[in-house]
Design an enzyme around this catalytic site. Sequence first.
Site, PDB file in Angstrom:
ATOM      1  N   LYS A   1       0.829  -1.199   0.000  1.00  0.00           N
ATOM      2  CA  LYS A   1       0.000   0.000   0.000  1.00  0.00           C
ATOM      3  C   LYS A   1       0.864   1.249   0.000  1.00  0.00           C
ATOM      4  CE  LYS A   1      -3.713  -0.374   2.250  1.00  0.00           C
ATOM      5  NZ  LYS A   1      -4.700  -0.595   3.323  1.00  0.00           N
TER       6      LYS A   1
ATOM      7  N   ARG B   1      -3.460   3.009   8.492  1.00  0.00           N
ATOM      8  CA  ARG B   1      -3.789   1.749   7.818  1.00  0.00           C
ATOM      9  C   ARG B   1      -2.562   0.849   7.727  1.00  0.00           C
ATOM     10  NH1 ARG B   1      -8.537   2.453   4.433  1.00  0.00           N
ATOM     11  NH2 ARG B   1      -9.179   4.631   4.342  1.00  0.00           N
TER      12      ARG B   1
ATOM     13  N   GLY C   1      -8.241  -6.927   4.633  1.00  0.00           N
ATOM     14  CA  GLY C   1      -9.058  -7.016   5.825  1.00  0.00           C
ATOM     15  C   GLY C   1      -8.453  -7.789   6.970  1.00  0.00           C
TER      16      GLY C   1
ATOM     17  N   MET D   1      -5.618  -7.108   8.708  1.00  0.00           N
ATOM     18  CA  MET D   1      -4.990  -6.297   9.747  1.00  0.00           C
ATOM     19  C   MET D   1      -5.807  -5.022   9.941  1.00  0.00           C
ATOM     20  SD  MET D   1      -0.954  -7.007   9.032  1.00  0.00           S
ATOM     21  CE  MET D   1      -1.057  -6.533   7.319  1.00  0.00           C
TER      22      MET D   1
ATOM     23  N   ARG E   1      -3.250  -1.039  -6.083  1.00  0.00           N
ATOM     24  CA  ARG E   1      -2.446  -2.260  -6.013  1.00  0.00           C
ATOM     25  C   ARG E   1      -2.792  -3.116  -7.221  1.00  0.00           C
ATOM     26  NH1 ARG E   1      -5.639  -4.469  -0.700  1.00  0.00           N
ATOM     27  NH2 ARG E   1      -7.687  -4.702  -1.656  1.00  0.00           N
TER      28      ARG E   1
ATOM     29  N   HIS F   1     -15.593  -7.385   1.204  1.00  0.00           N
ATOM     30  CA  HIS F   1     -14.617  -8.264   1.842  1.00  0.00           C
ATOM     31  C   HIS F   1     -14.768  -9.705   1.358  1.00  0.00           C
ATOM     32  CE1 HIS F   1     -13.432 -11.091   5.097  1.00  0.00           C
ATOM     33  NE2 HIS F   1     -12.377 -10.309   5.171  1.00  0.00           N
TER      34      HIS F   1
ATOM     35  N   SER G   1      14.144 -42.776 -11.035  1.00  0.00           N
ATOM     36  CA  SER G   1      12.856 -42.113 -10.844  1.00  0.00           C
ATOM     37  C   SER G   1      12.676 -41.918  -9.343  1.00  0.00           C
ATOM     38  CB  SER G   1      11.714 -42.957 -11.413  1.00  0.00           C
ATOM     39  OG  SER G   1      10.480 -42.313 -11.177  1.00  0.00           O
TER      40      SER G   1
ATOM     41  N   TYR H   1      12.216 -35.073 -16.248  1.00  0.00           N
ATOM     42  CA  TYR H   1      10.763 -35.084 -16.375  1.00  0.00           C
ATOM     43  C   TYR H   1      10.107 -35.137 -15.000  1.00  0.00           C
ATOM     44  CZ  TYR H   1      10.842 -40.154 -15.443  1.00  0.00           C
ATOM     45  OH  TYR H   1      11.025 -41.390 -14.878  1.00  0.00           O
TER      46      TYR H   1
END
Length: 895
Positions: free
Chosen positions: A25, A94, A103, A105, A338, A454, A777, A865
């Site tokens: 942010k 924030r 949502g 924190m 964002r 949310h 393998s 592979y």
Amino acid sequence: MTAPTKYVYEFAEGSREMATLLGGKGAGLAEMTRLGLPVPPGFTVTTEACKVYLESGEEPPELTVEAARALAGLERAMGRTLGAPDDPLLVSVRSGARFSMPGMMETILDIGLNDRSVTGLAKASGQERFARDSYRRLIQMFGHTVMGVDGDLFEQAIAEHKARREVAGDHDLDTAELALIAEEFKAIIRKETGEDFPQDPAEQLARAIRAVFDSWNGERARVYRRREHISEDLGTAVNVQAMVFGNLGPDSGTGVTFTRDPATGERGMYGDYLPDAQGEDVVAGVRDALPLVELKRLNPRAYVQLSDHLHTLERHYRDLCDIEFTVERDKLWILQTRVGKRTAEAAFRIAHDLREEGTITAHESLVRVDGAELTRLMFPRFDTTPADVPLARGVPASPGAAVGVVVFDSAEAVRRAATGEDTVLVRRETTPDDLPGMIAAQAVLTSRGGKTSHAAVVARGMGKVCVCGAEALNVDPAARRFTTASGAVVSEGDTVSVDGTAGTVHLGALPLTASDVGRALKTGTASGPLTEAVLDALAHADSVRRLEVRANADTPEDALRARSLGAQGIGLCRTEHMFLGERRALVEAMILARDDSARREALGALLPLQREDFTGILTAMDGLPVTIRLIDPPLHEFLPDRTELAVRLARAERPDPHERELLAVVERMHEQNPMLGLRGVRLGLAVPGLMAMQVRAVAEAVVERLRAGGLPRAEIMIPLVGTVEELRLARTEAERVLAEVQEETGTALDCPIGTMIELPRAALTAGRIAEGADFFSFGTNDLTQTTWGLSRDDAEASFFPLYLEKGVFSVSPFETIDQEGVGRLVELAVEAGRSVNSRLETGVCGEHGGDPESIHFFHRAGLDYVSCSPFRIPAARLEAGRAVLMDTTGGSDSR
């Protein structure tokens, strides 16, 4: 001399490249400031400050001085002082971690209001109700988030006021009522904490910053990080920003928007707008927002400006952008940007369209999608008809099809999921506290909110089916039921079907049909924009990947299915599965044989059946390698259960002599730990003729295919080898049988012989073992068990959940390979094996072969592979291509 650590950055000092330090942010705010967008000024407290605080319990001493200096600069820029009694500056506080955790924190708005400054705000704004509402919001958020008061106490108090006034929403409460509520809120805080709501703005700010730091270790944040595999030691930044207000009247408002539809990937502005509201109202879904296009009608100028800014941001970030904005008295402010979370469908369409538009390269387009998303797109969807009338319609927030029983709270979803029951979590709107239930449920259904609520954002990020804003539903959590507009009542425990693509919910379990993507992958033909995007991504992945992708398949049907999905051979054909069902009696006969003649007779009966099996698989995979593993599990697995057999004999009046004989054999063959007992190569060496029968079946199947004009490429794999001597003995026997068949048929045979590396000793002595092997393998399922010293089935049912919760494991080592332990053994074995045999082929055939993160590791380890179940082949192909690009550039998916 080391420069002193800087803990606070003004927005103008940062950039998008500083996301690790400033959080996503903060980096976004800094970047938008640099671009000249209308961003309210502010500053960011770094993640480094958070780490110091979490480690020591105290902020670094420099933080107080730096924050005070940054606040003074903010006050000068705004021409106001924090919390001043006349025309106060208010700020928001924030969280902002490196990776988006929507949502999870804390956020505290309107810092700076107190009993004096609320009057000043009322005078400055000319709107006393707005000021009182803002103060009420601050006390409520601060009391719950910072002071730890139960949020329900505030909700109950405000609900009583609404009931008394007979109004539905918070926005219907008048000025006097809001003032009374603020006083009640302060009284609740005093009663619950023993202290008063702080009146000092500086104290409010300092405590709010600490609360955001503390929220990094909050339960919901920790649960989210475990779910998304986000590191625990990153910490969060804190963004302090001048408040702008969308709740100043009809000429103000707030919204969230995307530059493209985050659910489908379609081009165009998609979002929600809520007039006369603050941003948290939109995200929380407490009021039903308007479609973004309504802003064009309400405020054409702001709409045009927003459109221009969205175009600027998408062009700059070269990706879908998620933007929060506020209109304050006709002035547009951008509060956050964002790279937006998106559904699997949107991820593929956006990456494809951006490449087609020339915004990103084909390589970048491939890096922006992943195998987990592709797998989700292969899930089935509902097969609906016009007669299937839904209970309700809502916003298709996260696509897919899910069926489950209705539950009305997070705890019930978790409880039922623990018993294996599929659930649908139904809420009026979700909050961050609902995260455990959202993880546990198959789908989320809400009666409020839109694509930016949310529920929608979190569900999209987790790939969960979600329908939001189904307004026709009256959700009553207390009564554990919801009712529809038509009067239908759905109670907890009733089954519903949720269609996240159509945005509908139906009573009962709807039938499912194959997905369009699944069909397109099998036919190679696109049927629309999404399937075109998926096929293009896979084609590019195939063009750049180094790893081959093979399948684990034991039947011709599985082999054909795998080939249709792009398999380049079979990396693991388990032969023990061919001895089940009606053939179990023949295995019993071999085990019960009293002499060599009887054993040869039983093996002779099994030979043509094995040959037929191998012929069918080699036909399905004609021209491609088929690695056939000789029988691996202990023979007692083909006999009746020891306890059941003993009980049956004890209860029988006249015991069956055959069952008596069986019990004696079962008792003789019983092992305390059969996983580490007589199985694999040990069994082949200990039971005369067993290995020879299987090798002969392979050889004769190859001859049959060659005579039919086919191109069989059978490989023989010896399981559970721990020493080169075991492999040499087994190889000698196999080569003897191959030579016999070659001489008998006059047909030249070329069947490479190799081994599974599934024991630590085999990995550590791989240089010696490679002397007798044409290929390795890695059986990473058993290699993980033997390296960790645990049984997968027992561990996953007992202590694994505890280990995941406490962070011992970030993910189960059976899902994603343990790179430090098991992975290191793989690397050592590859290096040692190839030092002896430079042409040694190496692959992996455990379930890790289809896990995206593990595939990247196997690419780096130099394997040739990976082999996985047929359904996982498309995702493995995609990840093998991404591994090349991400290994070359060191890049990663920005989402």
